[in-house]
Structure formats: structure tokens, C-alpha cells
Design an enzyme around this catalytic site. Structure first.
Site, PDB file in Angstrom:
ATOM      1  N   CYS A 242      12.630 100.252-182.013  1.00  0.00           N
ATOM      2  CA  CYS A 242      12.507 100.137-180.559  1.00  0.00           C
ATOM      3  C   CYS A 242      11.626 101.208-179.933  1.00  0.00           C
ATOM      4  O   CYS A 242      11.386 101.192-178.727  1.00  0.00           O
ATOM      5  CB  CYS A 242      13.897 100.149-179.910  1.00  0.00           C
TER       6      CYS A 242
ATOM      7  N   HIS B 258      14.891 103.369-172.741  1.00  0.00           N
ATOM      8  CA  HIS B 258      15.187 102.188-173.554  1.00  0.00           C
ATOM      9  C   HIS B 258      16.647 101.795-173.339  1.00  0.00           C
ATOM     10  O   HIS B 258      17.545 102.622-173.458  1.00  0.00           O
ATOM     11  CB  HIS B 258      14.945 102.463-175.036  1.00  0.00           C
TER      12      HIS B 258
ATOM     13  N   ASN C   1      18.824  93.740-174.446  1.00  0.00           N
ATOM     14  CA  ASN C   1      18.057  94.732-175.198  1.00  0.00           C
ATOM     15  C   ASN C   1      16.791  94.046-175.728  1.00  0.00           C
ATOM     16  O   ASN C   1      16.850  93.279-176.681  1.00  0.00           O
ATOM     17  CB  ASN C   1      18.911  95.262-176.349  1.00  0.00           C
TER      18      ASN C   1
END
Length: 336
Positions: free
Chosen positions: A122, A264, A294
Site C-alpha cells: 500500500c 493511508h 481500503n
């Protein structure tokens, strides 16, 4: 002594979301049919704070979302595809193992840039921005396009065989799909003024998608996300907050010095815990996770696109990236 390297900044942004919306309730009902017994109430929604997420159609791929976002960014910058001489596809997802997905994006866009993939879970997109910045500073590129297309919903175990399988893949039920893109080039003021990283690779096996590489080249079982969300959260809480504190201290900045803080976002509880530990004011955050889930490395790019038009020259934005592996990354960017 002043830094002799050129300033590099983000001059345009784009993002892309699939049309299909999937609720946490519908995901839970699917999982219930697979397990064969009812799960408590609105378990997924309550545990994650995620109400909905976007999911790519069967004929939409990581490159599809990246191309849509890239076209937005190029249009916003009034650039022709031939104006780009570096194209980085920076994502945890990809169209296939080989070739690099950057080539599929480039073929669709019509650019003729040096094209390659950057992948670090990520954190891929922020890593890609940093790599593009350094290549421009080194004189290897003049103008870069960094794109991501994330389709982690493909790795969600929609019909787990039993409760143990559901629990093992629980973190995957947070996933949604999205794309993002930024243009980077030399600027006369502001730009990316600080980058910091912390990597704890001893935790690499806490979570991930094991299939597709040389360890597990084949087998559907390895194509699903599995991981220990509690352990991931513990590492992020311990390490991530120290990196943020270090960044602010080195830059001599406090929360009042930032127009926005882009973090994030995995779940609502993760984000709330981050705010609690760091003290970042809620109004500085751009909260997308209840609506989008997400979206892996596209998270910060989507947030940036949503606020980019509100920012004025001199506004500072702090990026805080968190990725499996495990890696933490901060970046301070000042709008030119």
C-alpha cells in the site's frame, strides 16, 4: 548551503472509481452463505466502519483504473501524452506477472516514456512519487506520470469454506478498488520538501497475497488475501507514529502548518487510533474509508485529488503511507 538539486512538485492529479458499489451487508451475506451459519448482526460494518466500497467489473483491470486516472491528470495539466518521458505504474495490484503493467498503461495512453512498475504494497504510490522525484532531480527525466490502479477486491474470499477461513481473510473484506495519478515536474517554489521512511521487513509475513510468485506460482488458494490485522495494527501504531514525530521535528512544523494530512486508510478504527496517537486534528484529514474502503496504494492519491482544487500556493500537505512488508513513509509536499 542551499540544495543544488531542482525542486520537483506535483502539478496535476487524477483519480478513478469503478461504478459498482458493494455494501458491507452484501459482503457479509455472501460470507454467511459460504460458512453456512449466520454471522453476528452487522459485523463487517461495525468492526471496520466501512459502509460501501467500489468494485471493478470483470472487464476492468488495474491498468483500466490507472489509465482513467492518468487521462484526468494529463488533461488537468494540459499535457499531451508525448510530454511524459517517465511513466511509473506504482501499485500493489497488477494486470499480470509479466510484462510490467506500466506497458499496458502506456500502450493505452499513447505515451513513449521510459515505463516500469514499482511495487511495495500500500506504499507503492508514494514510493513511485519519490522515485519519480529523484529521477527528475538526477536529470533522468523531465516530466513524470505516476499512476496506480488497485483491484484488491479480486483477492477477497467471498465464499469462505468455514469460519476459520473467514477469520484468516477478514482484513480482505475492507478492500475496495480505485485508481490515481499525478504529474511531477520541476517547479520554482515549494514541491516535495521532505521524505522519510521506516522499514520493518521482519514482519513481511504478517499479511499479503502469496500467489503468483515463485513460492506459490499456481493454485486459487494462494490468490486470496490473508493476514493478522491486529499484528499489522500494532506495528503501525508503534513505528508509524515515531516516523511522523521525527518528520515534524526535523521539518520544524506542527499540525497548524499543514492544510491537509493524507493518511493511508485501512478501517475507521485504524484512522481514529492514528489521530488519537499523533494528535492530528480531525479537520485536517480527508476521510474516504467509510465510503470507499481500503483502496490500497490509491488511498492517498484519491484523497489528494479530492482536495487538490482547494489548495493554494504555499499550502503544505503531509502524506503518511503505511504498507505491508512492513513499511511506513512520510512526505511533505508544498503546492507551487
Amino acid at each position: 548551503m542551499s540544495d543544488p538539486r531542482p525542486r520537483v512538485g506535483i502539478t496535476a492529479v487524477g483519480s478513478a472509481l469503478p461504478d459498482a458499489v458493494v455494501t458491507s451487508g452484501s459482503l457479509q451475506r455472501e460470507a454467511t452463505r459460504g460458512i453456512g451459519k449466520a454471522l453476528p448482526g452487522t459485523l463487517l460494518a461495525q468492526a471496520t466502519g466501512i459502509r460501501t466500497r467500489r468494485v471493478a467489473a470483470d472487464d476492468e483491470y488495474a491498468s483500466t483504473l490507472a489509465v482513467r486516472a492518468a487521462r484526468q491528470a494529463l488533461a488537468a495539466a494540459s499535457l499531451d501524452p508525448y510530454d511524459i518521458d517517465l511513466l511509473l505504474f506504482a501499485s500493489a495490484s497488477r494486470d499480470m506477472v509479466e510484462p510490467a503493467t506500466a506497458h499496458m498503461v502506456q500502450a493505452e495512453l499513447g505515451t513513449r516514456a521510459h515505463a516500469l512498475d514499482v511495487t511495495n504494497a500500500c506504499n507503492s504510490f508514494v514510493n513511485g512519487i519519490d522515485l519519480a522525484r529523484t529521477m527528475i532531480q538526477a536529470g533522468r527525466a523531465r516530466r513524470a506520470l505516476v499512476v496506480t490502479g488497485e483491484t484488491p477486491s479480486r483477492a477477497v474470499r467471498r465464499a469462505p469454506a468455514d469460519f476459520a477461513a473467514f477469520r484468516d481473510g477478514f482484513a480482505g473484506y475492507t478492500f475496495g478498488d480505485a485508481g490515481a495519478a499525478v504529474v511531477l515536474e520541476e517547479v520554482t517554489r515549494g514541491g516535495i520538501v521532505d521524505v522519510d521512511t521506516e522499514t520493518r521487513s521482519e514482519h513481511w509475513d504478517v499479511g499479503g497475497i502469496p500467489g503468483g510468485g515463485s513460492r506459490h506460482p499456481r493454485g486459487d488458494e494462494h490468490t486470496y488475501f490473508r493476514g493478522d490485522g491486529h499484528e499489522l495494527r500494532g506495528v503501525f501504531e508503534k513505528t508509524g507514529t515515531s516516523v511522523v514525530e521525527r518528520t515534524l521535528d526535523r521539518a520544524g512544523l506542527g499540525w497548524d502548518d499543514f492544510a491537509r494530512v493524507l493518511v493511508h486508510q485501512v478501517t475507521v478504527p485504524y484512522l481514529e487510533r492514528f489521530a488519537e496517537l499523533t494528535g492530528v486534528p480531525q479537520e485536517k484529514l480527508v476521510v474516504t474509508v467509510p465510503e470507499l474502503g481500503n483502496v490500497a496504494s490509491a488511498s492517498i492519491g484519491v484523497q489528494l485529488h479530492r482536495v487538490f482544487g482547494e489548495l493554494v500556493p504555499g499550502d503544505r500537505v503531509l502524506f503518511v503511507g503505511l504498507g505491508g512488508g512492513i513499511s511506513i513513509m512520510t512526505m511533505i509536499w508544498e503546492k507551487s
